[in-house]
Design a protein around this motif. Sequence first.
Motif, PDB file in Angstrom:
ATOM      1  N   ALA A 164      30.252 143.347  16.384  1.00 32.88           N
ATOM      2  CA  ALA A 164      31.235 142.520  17.084  1.00 32.88           C
ATOM      3  C   ALA A 164      31.791 143.264  18.294  1.00 32.88           C
ATOM      4  N   CYS A 165      32.033 144.559  18.131  1.00 38.21           N
ATOM      5  CA  CYS A 165      32.530 145.359  19.261  1.00 38.21           C
ATOM      6  C   CYS A 165      31.502 145.434  20.381  1.00 38.21           C
ATOM      7  N   ALA A 166      30.232 145.477  20.020  1.00 43.85           N
ATOM      8  CA  ALA A 166      29.177 145.506  21.041  1.00 43.85           C
ATOM      9  C   ALA A 166      29.197 144.212  21.851  1.00 43.85           C
ATOM     10  N   ARG A 167      29.421 143.109  21.166  1.00 38.46           N
ATOM     11  CA  ARG A 167      29.508 141.822  21.868  1.00 38.46           C
ATOM     12  C   ARG A 167      30.751 141.756  22.745  1.00 38.46           C
ATOM     13  N   VAL A 168      31.834 142.320  22.247  1.00 33.45           N
ATOM     14  CA  VAL A 168      33.046 142.399  23.065  1.00 33.45           C
ATOM     15  C   VAL A 168      32.795 143.259  24.307  1.00 33.45           C
ATOM     16  N   GLY A 169      32.049 144.349  24.130  1.00 30.97           N
ATOM     17  CA  GLY A 169      31.725 145.211  25.257  1.00 30.97           C
ATOM     18  C   GLY A 169      30.894 144.494  26.300  1.00 30.97           C
ATOM     19  N   ARG A 170      29.913 143.703  25.844  1.00 27.16           N
ATOM     20  CA  ARG A 170      29.104 142.941  26.803  1.00 27.16           C
ATOM     21  C   ARG A 170      29.954 141.906  27.526  1.00 27.16           C
ATOM     22  N   ALA A 171      30.885 141.294  26.801  1.00 25.25           N
ATOM     23  CA  ALA A 171      31.792 140.334  27.436  1.00 25.25           C
ATOM     24  C   ALA A 171      32.659 141.014  28.480  1.00 25.25           C
ATOM     25  N   GLU A 172      33.122 142.223  28.154  1.00 26.78           N
ATOM     26  CA  GLU A 172      33.968 142.952  29.099  1.00 26.78           C
ATOM     27  C   GLU A 172      33.184 143.339  30.356  1.00 26.78           C
ATOM     28  N   GLU A 173      31.905 143.636  30.203  1.00 21.90           N
ATOM     29  CA  GLU A 173      31.071 143.921  31.371  1.00 21.90           C
ATOM     30  C   GLU A 173      30.983 142.693  32.267  1.00 21.90           C
ATOM     31  N   GLU A 174      30.840 141.525  31.658  1.00 23.75           N
ATOM     32  CA  GLU A 174      30.813 140.285  32.437  1.00 23.75           C
ATOM     33  C   GLU A 174      32.135 140.086  33.177  1.00 23.75           C
ATOM     34  N   LEU A 175      33.236 140.327  32.486  1.00 26.72           N
ATOM     35  CA  LEU A 175      34.546 140.138  33.112  1.00 26.72           C
ATOM     36  C   LEU A 175      34.754 141.122  34.260  1.00 26.72           C
ATOM     37  N   THR A 176      34.284 142.344  34.084  1.00 30.13           N
ATOM     38  CA  THR A 176      34.401 143.332  35.155  1.00 30.13           C
ATOM     39  C   THR A 176      33.609 142.881  36.376  1.00 30.13           C
ATOM     40  N   ALA A 177      32.419 142.349  36.147  1.00 26.15           N
ATOM     41  CA  ALA A 177      31.635 141.815  37.260  1.00 26.15           C
ATOM     42  C   ALA A 177      32.358 140.639  37.907  1.00 26.15           C
ATOM     43  N   GLY A 178      33.103 139.881  37.102  1.00 28.18           N
ATOM     44  CA  GLY A 178      33.835 138.738  37.629  1.00 28.18           C
ATOM     45  C   GLY A 178      34.989 139.114  38.532  1.00 28.18           C
ATOM     46  N   LEU A 179      35.417 140.380  38.494  1.00 26.46           N
ATOM     47  CA  LEU A 179      36.519 140.820  39.363  1.00 26.46           C
ATOM     48  C   LEU A 179      36.150 140.792  40.832  1.00 26.46           C
ATOM     49  N   THR A 180      34.870 140.634  41.134  1.00 19.38           N
ATOM     50  CA  THR A 180      34.435 140.509  42.528  1.00 19.38           C
ATOM     51  C   THR A 180      34.454 139.061  42.984  1.00 19.38           C
ATOM     52  N   GLY A 181      34.955 138.178  42.133  1.00 18.45           N
ATOM     53  CA  GLY A 181      35.009 136.764  42.480  1.00 18.45           C
ATOM     54  C   GLY A 181      33.863 135.954  41.911  1.00 18.45           C
ATOM     55  N   ASP A 182      33.026 136.586  41.067  1.00 26.08           N
ATOM     56  CA  ASP A 182      31.911 135.885  40.435  1.00 26.08           C
ATOM     57  C   ASP A 182      32.445 135.091  39.241  1.00 26.08           C
TER      58      ASP A 182
END
Length: 463
Positions: A164-182
């Motif tokens: 579950a933490c691994a999935r949370v980590g992948r989600a957090e990577e997506e959110l970090t990429a989203g900080l550029t406006g994606d």
Amino acid sequence: MTQPPPPAYDPPAPTAYDPVAVALGNASLPGVGYLLLGRRAWFWTAAVITVALAWTTIAVAETWCEVLLLLWWAAVVTHGRLLARRRAAGPRWGQRLLALALAAAVFPAAVLLRLDAHGIAEDVTEAREGGDCEAVTAAQEKVWWGHRLAAAPVATRGDTAVEACARVGRAEEELTAGLTGDLDAVEWGYQRLASVLKEPGNEATVRAAMDRFLEALPTEDACETVAITDWLRERKAGRNVLDRSAATATRLAPAALLKCGDTLRGESAWPQARTHYEQLLKEYPGDNRAGQARKGIRQVVLAEELSQVEGLVRATNGMSSGYCADPARYSGAPARRKGGNPTLFLGDDTYTGRLPAGWRTTDARKAALVVCAGEADFGSAVQTCPYRADDTGSITNVTFRKIKVPVRVFELRTGKLLSKRTVQIGGSSCPGAFFTYGGVPSNKYVTPSGSDIRDAFSSVVRR
């Protein structure tokens, strides 16, 4: 010679076994007691079955596997004791001590491993409830196959938390990429977190990941922040911890909208800038930045008007083009006042170009008036004088006339036509001689001085 009869055969007495030693041997797994009985086939059979059950317990990690392994243990202990009782003997302490040593090595190890597995599980749970996925992973990394054999369901529970933490980590990577406006990345990140939330026990880790994402807002690019906050506020509520992001978006949006509007205005993207200012006023009318947004809209309007005016001025080639044909207003222009007014002269500048520098300006932001001047024509007669042609000697009367210039006067602040008139420029006439080509003309312009031009245009630019 008579042979003596062979001695009577006395078969050896059957081997006797110590049932207690055999039971203890089998209790140690995997069937050592069968070796004490000399039953190698039983030993290998028990060993194979024991290994299979152990592998199943580790792989399946269900309670029924542990029960099955326990029942098998009881079965081989009982079976070994029953086999030994058929040829029971008194205590054989050597065998008993050996079997007891093996059993003593297995049982405490199993108990300690089980206790340690529960301790690791508690550490995993504590880290999970604290939202610390790194600590969850670190705790679960202590689990090895011994824990999984001694306490399979407990040890495996931590694997679920790590996954579950691994999935949370992948989600957090997506959110970090989203900080550029994606915004697609932001959406994927929230979808992953929502799927993890469907499984019990993950609320704290999801909250921690979401909080780290929200703490990274606002970004350095205010317009990217606006895109993200708009998405967060418009996101459909899921009645879970993720809904907390809407409050953060509402808190950050006004400042981001204002800053983005200012940035776009500075880049001359006026329609987009106006949109952001108006969004701030519409959605956050009570925000203390509302006044700045209204000021921003005013500045956008002025910038758009000024840009339009400057474009028209550049396109002006005469009375029938550019600003002179299609006047526009610039609300930021100075108001027309009594006395002289800074004026933007367009069109034919043969005479307006000789006006005092203090009357003229090329900066539309400083002009109060726009004067369009057309081509000059003959105006009122001033004086008629006779002139003799040098080549023929004939005498021609030449009438000297004022210079008539058509003008249109606009108030730049409103773009309104103030007057449409002609300006007549006076000057000196009847010089002693003048040069001409093709004969003596019957009409000729007076020769204006700078003061003559100034006097003629004074009524145009002065109030």
